[in-house]
Write a protein that holds these residues in place. Structure first.
Motif, PDB file in Angstrom:
ATOM      1  N   CYS A   1       7.651  20.767  24.584  1.00 13.76           N
ATOM      2  CA  CYS A   1       8.269  21.952  23.997  1.00 13.76           C
ATOM      3  C   CYS A   1       7.931  22.067  22.730  1.00 13.76           C
ATOM      4  CB  CYS A   1       9.747  22.068  24.443  1.00 13.76           C
ATOM      5  SG  CYS A   1      10.441  23.724  23.857  1.00 13.76           S
ATOM      6  N   LEU A   2       7.352  23.187  22.131  1.00 16.17           N
ATOM      7  CA  LEU A   2       6.586  22.892  20.977  1.00 16.17           C
ATOM      8  C   LEU A   2       7.192  24.368  20.337  1.00 16.17           C
ATOM      9  CD1 LEU A   2       4.489  21.299  19.466  1.00 16.17           C
ATOM     10  CD2 LEU A   2       2.813  23.042  19.972  1.00 16.17           C
ATOM     11  N   ASN A   3       7.403  24.020  18.812  1.00 12.77           N
ATOM     12  CA  ASN A   3       7.762  25.313  18.086  1.00 12.77           C
ATOM     13  C   ASN A   3       7.572  24.899  16.531  1.00 12.77           C
ATOM     14  OD1 ASN A   3       8.518  27.910  17.328  1.00 12.77           O
ATOM     15  ND2 ASN A   3      10.815  27.304  17.242  1.00 12.77           N
ATOM     16  N   GLY A   4       6.338  24.777  16.312  1.00 14.96           N
ATOM     17  CA  GLY A   4       5.684  24.213  15.054  1.00 14.96           C
ATOM     18  C   GLY A   4       5.676  22.888  14.902  1.00 14.96           C
ATOM     19  N   HIS A   5       6.679  22.031  15.971  1.00 15.59           N
ATOM     20  CA  HIS A   5       6.776  20.966  16.127  1.00 15.59           C
ATOM     21  C   HIS A   5       7.359  20.520  17.268  1.00 15.59           C
ATOM     22  CE1 HIS A   5      10.571  22.320  15.253  1.00 15.59           C
ATOM     23  NE2 HIS A   5      11.322  21.052  15.747  1.00 15.59           N
ATOM     24  N   VAL A   6       7.169  19.172  17.865  1.00 14.06           N
ATOM     25  CA  VAL A   6       7.680  18.962  19.055  1.00 14.06           C
ATOM     26  C   VAL A   6       9.213  18.971  19.153  1.00 14.06           C
ATOM     27  CG1 VAL A   6       7.883  17.124  20.956  1.00 14.06           C
ATOM     28  CG2 VAL A   6       5.706  17.522  19.657  1.00 14.06           C
ATOM     29  N   CYS A   7       9.809  20.060  19.659  1.00 14.67           N
ATOM     30  CA  CYS A   7      11.127  20.157  19.875  1.00 14.67           C
ATOM     31  C   CYS A   7      12.103  19.109  20.798  1.00 14.67           C
ATOM     32  CB  CYS A   7      11.681  21.592  20.310  1.00 14.67           C
ATOM     33  SG  CYS A   7      10.892  22.950  19.312  1.00 14.67           S
ATOM     34  N   CYS A   8      11.266  18.776  21.923  1.00 16.20           N
ATOM     35  CA  CYS A   8      11.657  17.846  23.154  1.00 16.20           C
ATOM     36  C   CYS A   8      10.563  17.886  24.199  1.00 16.20           C
ATOM     37  CB  CYS A   8      12.855  18.280  23.868  1.00 16.20           C
ATOM     38  SG  CYS A   8      12.544  20.070  24.435  1.00 16.20           S
TER      39      CYS A   8
ATOM     40  N   GLU B   1      17.255  21.923  22.682  1.00 15.33           N
ATOM     41  CA  GLU B   1      16.393  22.641  21.987  1.00 15.33           C
ATOM     42  C   GLU B   1      15.741  23.741  22.733  1.00 15.33           C
ATOM     43  OE1 GLU B   1      16.699  18.225  20.630  1.00 15.33           O
ATOM     44  OE2 GLU B   1      16.639  19.171  22.645  1.00 15.33           O
ATOM     45  N   TYR B   2      15.630  23.152  24.192  1.00 14.10           N
ATOM     46  CA  TYR B   2      14.729  23.896  25.111  1.00 14.10           C
ATOM     47  C   TYR B   2      15.551  25.352  25.437  1.00 14.10           C
ATOM     48  CZ  TYR B   2      12.596  25.405  29.443  1.00 14.10           C
ATOM     49  OH  TYR B   2      12.095  26.375  30.496  1.00 14.10           O
TER      50      TYR B   2
END
Length: 246
Positions: free
Chosen positions: A192-199, A211-212
């Motif tokens: 799961c990506l949002n500018g960085h690896v969230c999980c 986070e997801y």
């Protein structure tokens, strides 16, 4: 050895940082899906991996001699251009007719060789793009929202074919998709990506991660379970199976 290792990757466009300190690895033979909202850097990550985008920081290591196949998000071909599937697939030098036939068979489209590209349905067009990526017998396939524009049954059938490609060829798959309920059930691991690896982790682990859920809500768990039921039901009955610029 890992096929691809991304270490502390940062990607910037001007003053805009789209990826910050991303670390991921891709192992031989696994199916990994990258999910995230629009503008989260998914396509930028794939472009960095194939060398189309230069990292601002960090590095990307590939196993020596790694063969990569790439299926783009979309490809426009002038509908007035008379080009057959075989001719399209042989645009790269040194491709034999037999190699085209073999790749189309693996992509689940064995009867399209003589068809005109302009006459293909959306699902058939994507199978041809998949076949073209398979000609080089890649060790890893990269797919950037390859089912964009297909309806849900078409997307599900395409991803079942991706699972068959992995089973038949042993290649790893790294794909981007927004179709959470379809893709997550076809994946060994989800990032799961949002500018960085969230999980990251198995589909079940990621679907339950805070986070997801903060990004996508809690409804995808039910959709995931429903798709798995339908997916198993189909197999039991022998059924066939650029993200917006950041």
């Amino acid at each position: 050895m890992e096929l691809i290792t991304v270490e502390d990757l940062c990607v910037r466009y001007g003053a805009n940082t789209v990826l910050r300190h991303v670390n991921i690895t891709i192992e031989p033979g696994e199916i990994v899906t990258i999910v995230g909202p629009n503008g989260s850097g998914k396509t930028s990550l794939l472009r960095a991996i194939i060398g189309a985008t230069k990292p601002a920081e960090g590095r990307i290591r590939q196993r020596a001699g790694l063969r990569i196949g790439y299926v783009p998000q979309k490809l426009h071909i002038d509908p007035t251009l008379p080009i057959s599937v075989e001719r399209f697939m042989r645009l790269a030098s040194g491709v034999s007719p037999q190699a085209c036939e073999d790749a189309l068979e693996t992509a689940g489209a064995p009867d399209l060789l003589r068809r005109q590209m302009s006459q293909l349905s959306g699902g058939q067009f994507q199978r041809v793009l998949l076949a073209r990526a398979l000609i080089s017998k890649p060790e890893i396939l990269l797919l950037d929202e390859a089912t964009q524009g297909l309806d849900q049954p078409g997307s599900a059938a395409f991803y079942r074919q991706i699972e068959a490609v992995r089973r038949d060829t042993g290649c790893a798959i790294l794909m981007i998709s927004h179709e959470l309920h379809v893709v997550m059930s076809a994946s060994d691991r989800v990032i799961c990506l949002n500018g960085h690896v969230c999980c990251e982790g198995s589909p079940a682990v990621v679907a339950s991660a805070p986070e997801y859920r903060a990004l996508f809500g809690t409804g995808t768990g039910g959709a995931l379970a429903l798709y798995r039921h339908d997916h198993d039901h189909d197999h039991d009955h022998g059924a066939d199976a650029q993200e917006a610029a950041e």
